[in-house]
Design an enzyme around this catalytic site. Structure first.
Site, PDB file in Angstrom:
ATOM      1  N   ASP A  27       0.621  -1.151   0.174  1.00  0.00           N
ATOM      2  CA  ASP A  27      -0.375   0.010   0.173  1.00  0.00           C
ATOM      3  C   ASP A  27       1.291   1.008   0.124  1.00  0.00           C
ATOM      4  O   ASP A  27       1.705   0.559   0.755  1.00  0.00           O
ATOM      5  CB  ASP A  27      -0.466  -0.333   1.704  1.00  0.00           C
ATOM      6  CG  ASP A  27      -2.100   0.998   1.179  1.00  0.00           C
ATOM      7  OD1 ASP A  27      -2.326   2.132  -0.124  1.00  0.00           O
ATOM      8  OD2 ASP A  27      -2.695   1.850   2.506  1.00  0.00           O
ATOM      9  N   ASN A  29       1.510   3.625  -3.089  1.00  0.00           N
ATOM     10  CA  ASN A  29       1.525   3.643  -4.471  1.00  0.00           C
ATOM     11  C   ASN A  29       1.028   4.737  -4.608  1.00  0.00           C
ATOM     12  O   ASN A  29       1.980   5.856  -5.287  1.00  0.00           O
ATOM     13  CB  ASN A  29       1.475   2.828  -5.533  1.00  0.00           C
ATOM     14  CG  ASN A  29       1.886   1.202  -4.976  1.00  0.00           C
ATOM     15  OD1 ASN A  29       3.023   0.930  -4.215  1.00  0.00           O
ATOM     16  ND2 ASN A  29       1.835  -0.050  -5.473  1.00  0.00           N
ATOM     17  N   ARG A  40      -0.357   8.333 -10.292  1.00  0.00           N
ATOM     18  CA  ARG A  40      -0.416   7.935  -9.286  1.00  0.00           C
ATOM     19  C   ARG A  40       0.003   6.060  -9.925  1.00  0.00           C
ATOM     20  O   ARG A  40       0.303   5.330  -9.191  1.00  0.00           O
ATOM     21  CB  ARG A  40      -1.952   6.986  -9.006  1.00  0.00           C
ATOM     22  CG  ARG A  40      -2.817   7.955  -8.526  1.00  0.00           C
ATOM     23  CD  ARG A  40      -4.329   7.865  -8.098  1.00  0.00           C
ATOM     24  NE  ARG A  40      -4.600   6.480  -7.682  1.00  0.00           N
ATOM     25  CZ  ARG A  40      -3.754   6.399  -6.006  1.00  0.00           C
ATOM     26  NH1 ARG A  40      -3.853   7.633  -5.196  1.00  0.00           N
ATOM     27  NH2 ARG A  40      -4.204   4.874  -5.710  1.00  0.00           N
ATOM     28  N   HIS A  44       2.941   2.420  -8.644  1.00  0.00           N
ATOM     29  CA  HIS A  44       2.894   1.641  -9.175  1.00  0.00           C
ATOM     30  C   HIS A  44       3.813   0.471  -9.917  1.00  0.00           C
ATOM     31  O   HIS A  44       4.239   0.228  -9.265  1.00  0.00           O
ATOM     32  CB  HIS A  44       1.313   1.178  -9.747  1.00  0.00           C
ATOM     33  CG  HIS A  44       0.201   1.689  -9.176  1.00  0.00           C
ATOM     34  ND1 HIS A  44      -0.257   1.227  -7.665  1.00  0.00           N
ATOM     35  CD2 HIS A  44      -1.463   2.328  -9.325  1.00  0.00           C
ATOM     36  CE1 HIS A  44      -1.621   1.578  -7.250  1.00  0.00           C
ATOM     37  NE2 HIS A  44      -1.948   2.783  -8.701  1.00  0.00           N
ATOM     38  N   GLU A  74     -11.890  -5.038  -4.804  1.00  0.00           N
ATOM     39  CA  GLU A  74     -12.700  -3.613  -4.651  1.00  0.00           C
ATOM     40  C   GLU A  74     -11.607  -2.650  -5.662  1.00  0.00           C
ATOM     41  O   GLU A  74     -11.891  -1.694  -5.506  1.00  0.00           O
ATOM     42  CB  GLU A  74     -12.552  -3.033  -3.078  1.00  0.00           C
ATOM     43  CG  GLU A  74     -13.548  -4.131  -2.318  1.00  0.00           C
ATOM     44  CD  GLU A  74     -13.526  -4.923  -2.338  1.00  0.00           C
ATOM     45  OE1 GLU A  74     -12.038  -6.002  -2.100  1.00  0.00           O
ATOM     46  OE2 GLU A  74     -13.926  -6.526  -1.750  1.00  0.00           O
ATOM     47  N   ASN A  75     -10.663  -2.955  -6.350  1.00  0.00           N
ATOM     48  CA  ASN A  75      -9.855  -2.219  -7.260  1.00  0.00           C
ATOM     49  C   ASN A  75     -10.318  -2.630  -7.973  1.00  0.00           C
ATOM     50  O   ASN A  75      -9.734  -0.735  -8.572  1.00  0.00           O
ATOM     51  CB  ASN A  75      -8.029  -2.763  -7.083  1.00  0.00           C
ATOM     52  CG  ASN A  75      -7.136  -2.561  -5.855  1.00  0.00           C
ATOM     53  OD1 ASN A  75      -6.793  -3.277  -5.607  1.00  0.00           O
ATOM     54  ND2 ASN A  75      -7.921  -1.865  -5.189  1.00  0.00           N
ATOM     55  N   TRP A  76     -11.316  -2.803  -8.699  1.00  0.00           N
ATOM     56  CA  TRP A  76     -12.285  -1.836  -9.903  1.00  0.00           C
ATOM     57  C   TRP A  76     -12.292  -1.129  -9.317  1.00  0.00           C
ATOM     58  O   TRP A  76     -12.938  -0.327 -11.187  1.00  0.00           O
ATOM     59  CB  TRP A  76     -12.775  -3.310 -10.125  1.00  0.00           C
ATOM     60  CG  TRP A  76     -12.285  -4.721 -10.427  1.00  0.00           C
ATOM     61  CD1 TRP A  76     -12.472  -5.920  -9.337  1.00  0.00           C
ATOM     62  CD2 TRP A  76     -11.859  -5.581 -11.837  1.00  0.00           C
ATOM     63  NE1 TRP A  76     -11.882  -7.014 -10.116  1.00  0.00           N
ATOM     64  CE2 TRP A  76     -11.195  -6.738 -11.493  1.00  0.00           C
ATOM     65  CE3 TRP A  76     -11.319  -5.106 -12.990  1.00  0.00           C
ATOM     66  CZ2 TRP A  76     -10.725  -7.387 -12.678  1.00  0.00           C
ATOM     67  CZ3 TRP A  76     -10.602  -5.599 -13.858  1.00  0.00           C
ATOM     68  CH2 TRP A  76      -9.764  -7.463 -13.454  1.00  0.00           C
TER      69      TRP A  76
HETATM   70  C1  FPP Z   1      -2.032   0.066  -3.308  1.00  0.00           C
HETATM   71  O1  FPP Z   1      -1.853   1.181  -3.667  1.00  0.00           O
HETATM   72  C2  FPP Z   1      -1.153  -0.799  -4.111  1.00  0.00           C
HETATM   73  C3  FPP Z   1      -1.996  -1.229  -5.613  1.00  0.00           C
HETATM   74  C4  FPP Z   1      -3.551  -1.216  -5.075  1.00  0.00           C
HETATM   75  C5  FPP Z   1      -2.110  -1.874  -6.450  1.00  0.00           C
HETATM   76  C6  FPP Z   1      -0.953  -2.245  -6.179  1.00  0.00           C
HETATM   77  C7  FPP Z   1      -0.128  -2.993  -7.501  1.00  0.00           C
HETATM   78  C8  FPP Z   1       1.683  -3.188  -7.450  1.00  0.00           C
HETATM   79  C9  FPP Z   1       2.749  -3.293  -6.442  1.00  0.00           C
HETATM   80  C10 FPP Z   1       1.935  -3.176  -9.590  1.00  0.00           C
HETATM   81  C11 FPP Z   1       1.756  -4.768  -9.799  1.00  0.00           C
HETATM   82  C12 FPP Z   1       2.215  -5.445  -9.315  1.00  0.00           C
HETATM   83  C13 FPP Z   1       3.390  -6.387  -9.427  1.00  0.00           C
HETATM   84  C14 FPP Z   1       2.801  -8.089  -8.249  1.00  0.00           C
HETATM   85  C15 FPP Z   1       4.346  -6.724 -11.034  1.00  0.00           C
HETATM   86  P1  FPP Z   1      -2.525   2.559  -3.378  1.00  0.00           P
HETATM   87  O2  FPP Z   1      -3.140   3.077  -4.947  1.00  0.00           O
HETATM   88  O3  FPP Z   1      -3.821   2.428  -2.692  1.00  0.00           O
HETATM   89  O4  FPP Z   1      -1.380   3.673  -2.712  1.00  0.00           O
HETATM   90  P2  FPP Z   1      -2.436   5.004  -1.985  1.00  0.00           P
HETATM   91  O5  FPP Z   1      -3.324   4.578  -0.511  1.00  0.00           O
HETATM   92  O6  FPP Z   1      -1.284   5.842  -1.177  1.00  0.00           O
HETATM   93  O7  FPP Z   1      -4.031   5.970  -2.831  1.00  0.00           O
END
Ligand code: FPP
Length: 247
Positions: A27, A29, A40, A44, A74-76
């Site tokens: 979490d 990113n 954003r 990632h 839920e990420n969709w």
């Molecule tokens: C959460 O951070 C992260 C995700 C929902 C995506 C994670 C995906 C990757 C690290 C890339 C692909 C994975 C692999 C295994 C190659 P957030 O976006 O919710 O961060 P925030 O809370 O700061 O907005």
């Protein structure tokens, strides 16, 4: 790997008594990117790069299982461009992983319902699983379109179907049997669940499996979660007393 207890960057870790299974909610990113004035999706990309670094390091130190939360059910709800950027990063990662599998010999498995994913991505997931089936050592589980509640519902439905078919009886169901209906069938429960980024919640991750896991939270954002940060988490775990409900 006999590295013994030694001073490592970040914290002192006993590498002869590592947790068997570490799970990570990757979490932060988005915030990492925002702080740098970047989109954003750049966060990632940095997160995916860090996943590669940490997964390789986990293999090098002899960890048996690493499970990461890459995309939840839920990420969709996220904007379509962000979803497609994450899927693109996964595709890129898998293509590269396939190219170096014989060298890395990391066993890969995907936990979640892959059917809504692009067919090419599904095929890459299956290919990496198949190539690495017989590898021994480190197993990396990538949770993809995964949700703990969804997993439990699917398991309950599958068990109910087996009961209706006369193959199972409700009163005979044990915790071990039920675990066999989960995406994680055959994988030991996580010993340590790490959540970077300052959020103090489980977010539908490994709900059944983390019943007795130790939790480690840190404010560090996932793209900055370095080997040193992992050492701190492992040292914190090693300082805990696990009683599993006993005394
Ligand atoms: C959460 O951070 C992260 C995700 C929902 C995506 C994670 C995906 C990757 C690290 C890339 C692909 C994975 C692999 C295994 C190659 P957030 O976006 O919710 O961060 P925030 O809370 O700061 O907005």
């Amino acid at each position: 790997m006999a590295l013994l207890k030694r001073r490592t960057e970040g914290a002192e870790v006993d590498f002869d008594h590592l947790p068997r299974h570490v799970a990570i909610i990757m979490d932060g990113n988005g915030r990492w990117a925002k702080r740098r004035g970047l989109p954003r999706t750049a966060g990632h990309a940095a997160g995916a790069e860090n996943f590669r670094t940490i997964a390789t390091y986990c293999k090098d130190i002899g960890l048996e299982y690493l499970t990461v939360y890459a995309f939840s059910t839920e990420n969709w709800k996220r904007p379509a461009e962000e979803v497609s950027a994450i899927m693109g990063l996964l595709r890129k990662y898998l293509l590269e992983a396939i190219g170096r599998m014989e060298r890395d010999r990391v066993k890969m498995r995907f936990l979640g319902d892959l059917s809504p994913l692009d067919p090419e991505l599904q095929a890459l997931c299956r290919q990496t699983e198949e190539i690495s089936t017989h590898y021994e050592g480190c197993q990396v589980n990538i949770c993809l379109n995964y949700g703990g509640r969804d997993e439990l519902l699917r398991a309950a439905r599958a068990f109910a179907r087996d009961c209706v078919a006369g193959e199972k009886a409700p009163e005979d169901l044990t915790e071990t049997d039920f675990g066999g209906y989960l995406f994680s069938a055959g994988v030991p429960d996580p010993d340590l669940v790490i959540r970077p980024s300052g959020e103090l919640r489980i977010s539908n991750f490994l709900l059944w499996q983390s019943a007795y896991a130790e939790f480690y939270f840190t404010d560090v954002l996932w793209p900055d979660f370095s080997k040193e940060e992992l050492h701190k988490a492992l040292a914190a775990y090693q300082g805990r007393s696990r009683r599993f409900g006993g005394v």
